[in-house]
Design a protein around this motif. Structure first.
Motif, PDB file in Angstrom:
ATOM      1  N   ALA A   1      -5.276  -3.313   9.723  1.00 38.15           N
ATOM      2  CA  ALA A   1      -5.120  -1.854   9.580  1.00 38.15           C
ATOM      3  C   ALA A   1      -5.778  -1.361   8.288  1.00 38.15           C
ATOM      4  CB  ALA A   1      -3.632  -1.485   9.592  1.00 38.15           C
ATOM      5  N   VAL A   2      -5.652  -2.141   7.224  1.00 36.63           N
ATOM      6  CA  VAL A   2      -6.297  -1.760   5.956  1.00 36.63           C
ATOM      7  C   VAL A   2      -7.814  -1.765   6.143  1.00 36.63           C
ATOM      8  CG1 VAL A   2      -6.714  -2.488   3.564  1.00 36.63           C
ATOM      9  CG2 VAL A   2      -4.400  -2.561   4.496  1.00 36.63           C
ATOM     10  N   ALA A   3      -8.318  -2.779   6.829  1.00 38.41           N
ATOM     11  CA  ALA A   3      -9.769  -2.863   7.073  1.00 38.41           C
ATOM     12  C   ALA A   3     -10.259  -1.637   7.841  1.00 38.41           C
ATOM     13  CB  ALA A   3     -10.086  -4.143   7.843  1.00 38.41           C
ATOM     14  N   GLU A   4      -9.537  -1.266   8.887  1.00 37.97           N
ATOM     15  CA  GLU A   4      -9.941  -0.105   9.704  1.00 37.97           C
ATOM     16  C   GLU A   4      -9.960   1.161   8.856  1.00 37.97           C
ATOM     17  OE1 GLU A   4      -7.019  -0.271  12.803  1.00 37.97           O
ATOM     18  OE2 GLU A   4      -8.100  -1.838  13.907  1.00 37.97           O
TER      19      GLU A   4
ATOM     20  N   VAL B   1      -6.663  -5.147  -6.970  1.00 38.62           N
ATOM     21  CA  VAL B   1      -6.044  -6.205  -6.157  1.00 38.62           C
ATOM     22  C   VAL B   1      -4.788  -5.620  -5.538  1.00 38.62           C
ATOM     23  CG1 VAL B   1      -5.002  -8.509  -6.161  1.00 38.62           C
ATOM     24  CG2 VAL B   1      -6.901  -7.993  -7.736  1.00 38.62           C
ATOM     25  N   ILE B   2      -4.720  -5.620  -4.202  1.00 40.71           N
ATOM     26  CA  ILE B   2      -3.523  -5.108  -3.516  1.00 40.71           C
ATOM     27  C   ILE B   2      -2.826  -6.306  -2.866  1.00 40.71           C
ATOM     28  CG2 ILE B   2      -2.615  -3.532  -1.759  1.00 40.71           C
ATOM     29  CD1 ILE B   2      -4.119  -1.913  -3.735  1.00 40.71           C
ATOM     30  N   MET B   3      -1.756  -6.773  -3.488  1.00 40.67           N
ATOM     31  CA  MET B   3      -1.048  -7.929  -2.909  1.00 40.67           C
ATOM     32  C   MET B   3       0.065  -7.455  -1.967  1.00 40.67           C
ATOM     33  SD  MET B   3      -0.973 -10.738  -5.975  1.00 40.67           S
ATOM     34  CE  MET B   3       0.000  -9.842  -7.165  1.00 40.67           C
ATOM     35  N   VAL B   4       0.490  -8.363  -1.089  1.00 42.12           N
ATOM     36  CA  VAL B   4       1.507  -8.009  -0.095  1.00 42.12           C
ATOM     37  C   VAL B   4       2.750  -8.865  -0.325  1.00 42.12           C
ATOM     38  CG1 VAL B   4       2.003  -7.660   2.346  1.00 42.12           C
ATOM     39  CG2 VAL B   4      -0.369  -7.549   1.544  1.00 42.12           C
TER      40      VAL B   4
ATOM     41  N   PHE C   1       1.108   1.490   6.366  1.00 40.86           N
ATOM     42  CA  PHE C   1       0.843   0.542   5.269  1.00 40.86           C
ATOM     43  C   PHE C   1      -0.562   0.797   4.701  1.00 40.86           C
ATOM     44  CE2 PHE C   1      -0.931  -3.338   3.586  1.00 40.86           C
ATOM     45  CZ  PHE C   1       0.081  -3.847   2.796  1.00 40.86           C
ATOM     46  N   ALA C   2      -1.524   1.009   5.599  1.00 38.18           N
ATOM     47  CA  ALA C   2      -2.915   1.178   5.174  1.00 38.18           C
ATOM     48  C   ALA C   2      -3.097   2.442   4.335  1.00 38.18           C
ATOM     49  CB  ALA C   2      -3.829   1.228   6.406  1.00 38.18           C
ATOM     50  N   VAL C   3      -2.359   3.494   4.660  1.00 39.69           N
ATOM     51  CA  VAL C   3      -2.457   4.737   3.880  1.00 39.69           C
ATOM     52  C   VAL C   3      -2.000   4.499   2.437  1.00 39.69           C
ATOM     53  CG1 VAL C   3      -1.450   7.047   3.615  1.00 39.69           C
ATOM     54  CG2 VAL C   3      -2.242   6.300   5.832  1.00 39.69           C
ATOM     55  N   LEU C   4      -0.919   3.712   2.284  1.00 42.31           N
ATOM     56  CA  LEU C   4      -0.447   3.430   0.921  1.00 42.31           C
ATOM     57  C   LEU C   4      -1.443   2.526   0.176  1.00 42.31           C
ATOM     58  CD1 LEU C   4       1.584   3.676  -1.333  1.00 42.31           C
ATOM     59  CD2 LEU C   4       2.887   1.797  -0.320  1.00 42.31           C
ATOM     60  N   ALA C   5      -1.987   1.551   0.877  1.00 35.97           N
ATOM     61  CA  ALA C   5      -2.991   0.678   0.244  1.00 35.97           C
ATOM     62  C   ALA C   5      -4.168   1.519  -0.232  1.00 35.97           C
ATOM     63  CB  ALA C   5      -3.445  -0.396   1.225  1.00 35.97           C
ATOM     64  N   ARG C   6      -4.586   2.470   0.595  1.00 39.92           N
ATOM     65  CA  ARG C   6      -5.727   3.331   0.198  1.00 39.92           C
ATOM     66  C   ARG C   6      -5.365   4.165  -1.026  1.00 39.92           C
ATOM     67  NH1 ARG C   6      -6.733   8.241   2.800  1.00 39.92           N
ATOM     68  NH2 ARG C   6      -5.963   7.374   4.752  1.00 39.92           N
ATOM     69  N   HIS C   7      -4.142   4.708  -1.015  1.00 39.86           N
ATOM     70  CA  HIS C   7      -3.739   5.510  -2.173  1.00 39.86           C
ATOM     71  C   HIS C   7      -3.731   4.651  -3.446  1.00 39.86           C
ATOM     72  CE1 HIS C   7      -1.995   8.730  -4.474  1.00 39.86           C
ATOM     73  NE2 HIS C   7      -1.180   7.841  -4.994  1.00 39.86           N
ATOM     74  N   ALA C   8      -3.210   3.432  -3.317  1.00 42.60           N
ATOM     75  CA  ALA C   8      -3.165   2.534  -4.484  1.00 42.60           C
ATOM     76  C   ALA C   8      -4.575   2.225  -4.987  1.00 42.60           C
ATOM     77  CB  ALA C   8      -2.429   1.249  -4.125  1.00 42.60           C
ATOM     78  N   ILE C   9      -5.520   2.154  -4.080  1.00 46.35           N
ATOM     79  CA  ILE C   9      -6.907   1.909  -4.502  1.00 46.35           C
ATOM     80  C   ILE C   9      -7.454   3.151  -5.214  1.00 46.35           C
ATOM     81  CG2 ILE C   9      -9.281   1.534  -3.656  1.00 46.35           C
ATOM     82  CD1 ILE C   9      -7.911  -0.099  -1.311  1.00 46.35           C
ATOM     83  N   GLU C  10      -7.125   4.310  -4.690  1.00 40.72           N
ATOM     84  CA  GLU C  10      -7.730   5.543  -5.216  1.00 40.72           C
ATOM     85  C   GLU C  10      -7.067   6.069  -6.484  1.00 40.72           C
ATOM     86  OE1 GLU C  10      -9.677   7.530  -1.229  1.00 40.72           O
ATOM     87  OE2 GLU C  10      -7.576   7.945  -1.626  1.00 40.72           O
ATOM     88  N   ASN C  11      -5.784   5.737  -6.690  1.00 43.58           N
ATOM     89  CA  ASN C  11      -5.049   6.305  -7.828  1.00 43.58           C
ATOM     90  C   ASN C  11      -5.106   5.350  -9.021  1.00 43.58           C
ATOM     91  OD1 ASN C  11      -3.208   7.323  -9.688  1.00 43.58           O
ATOM     92  ND2 ASN C  11      -1.910   8.173  -8.077  1.00 43.58           N
TER      93      ASN C  11
END
Ligand SMILES: NC(=O)c1ccc[n+]([C@@H]2O[C@H](COP(=O)([O-])OP(=O)(O)OC[C@H]3O[C@@H](n4cnc5c(N)ncnc54)[C@H](O)[C@@H]3O)[C@@H](O)[C@H]2O)c1
Length: 269
Positions: free
Chosen positions: A20-23, A156-159, A239-249
């Motif tokens: 989902a993060v990849a997409e 780095v976005i760890m899970v 989950f992917a929306v939060l990962a994207r936000h973490a990358i952008e913020n």
């Protein structure tokens, strides 16, 4: 960190949260390197995302340092020769759950093979992938480049998991692995600050992926009772929306974020 024009390395990218993060990242202009031990699903996931300028798959067992090295060498060549998009992030999402009581009803203790298997995939596999990609992200060149006024180089976005905080019965190994991922977040962020790399960990509760699809109805109903709002499992796109936000913020760093709709896992289901 700008997503467009960057390459992201995602383990567990063939399925569930990693996929989902990849997409999501591809839909925002990134290239993605998918790493997974599932060759067939990995190839299919990469193909579904686009041509080889956008997504490429490498067969990797994250418990095997050599397969990670081969993939990282391949990713460096891919960026240099094909995508021309420097690294922007690493998402080590490969993970396994392997329930086992520390002492079962027949007084048999947890086999160390079970414990080692979970720790090797979820903890060692996370560290090994991150550490092998980082030198290429931190160096100036085709694979690494500073971005914006903060000269940010990547994230780095760890899970982790809700089990890092309230592991259930049978989750000694899984909770240990995810608790360790959560604990690594701040020291890793501190280690990487001089390189312009941030570290954010997401700790999800139950999400609809192949990891949870095997649950019986009874377990599912019981889990629903532990939820507040919404009364459902999370979706991988959430989950992917939060990962994207973490990358952008850029201000998010060294932190573990629960993504759980205020649910708290009970001792048993
Ligand atoms: N789904 C949930 O409810 C949930 C909740 C909390 C945390 N998590 C965590 O999220 C991460 C992603 O899990 P998911 O729910 O998407 O599950 P998933 O089973 O859909 O995806 C996991 C992927 O990891 C891959 N993988 C497993 N072992 C590997 C190895 N040794 N080398 C390479 N690839 C390997 C699998 O082939 C699979 O494609 C995991 O770390 C999991 O612990 C999931």
């Amino acid at each position: 960190m700008k997503i467009e024009g960057r390459t992201f390395v995602i383990s567990g990218g063939a399925s569930g949260l990693g996929r989902a993060v990849a997409e999501d990242l591809v839909s925002h202009g990134a290239a993605v390197a998918l790493l997974d031990r599932n060759d067939e699903e990995g190839q299919a996931a990469a193909k579904a995302l686009g041509d080889d300028k956008v997504a490429k798959f490498w067969p990797v067992d994250v418990t095997d340092t050599d397969t990670i090295k081969a993939a990282v060498d391949g990713i460096v060549a891919w960026i240099t020769e094909t995508t021309h998009k420097p690294l922007g992030g690493i998402v080590p999402a490969a993970g396994v759950g392997f329930p086992g009581l520390i002492l079962d009803r027949k007084l048999k203790p947890l086999p160390m093979d079970n414990f080692d298997f979970v720790m090797n995939v979820n903890l060692r596999g996370t560290v090994d992938l991150v550490r092998q990609v980082l030198p290429h992200m931190a160096a100036d060149g085709p694979t690494g480049a500073p971005d914006g006024p903060d000269k940010e180089r990547g994230v780095v976005i760890m899970v982790a998991s809700a089990a890092a905080f309230e592991g259930q019965m049978g989750q000694v190994a899984y909770a240990a692995s995810k608790g360790a991922v959560a604990s690594m977040t701040l020291p890793m962020a501190r280690d990487l600050s001089k390189h312009g790399v941030r570290v954010v960990t997401i700790a999800p509760s139950m999400f609809e992926t192949s990891m949870t699809s095997a649950m019986t109805d009874k377990v599912r109903q019981s889990l629903l009772k532990s939820m507040e709002f919404p009364l459902r499992a999370g979706r991988p796109d959430e989950f992917a929306v939060l990962a994207r936000h973490a990358i952008e913020n850029t201000m998010l760093n060294g932190v573990v974020i629960r993504l759980d709709g205020a649910s708290r896992m009970p001792a048993r289901l």
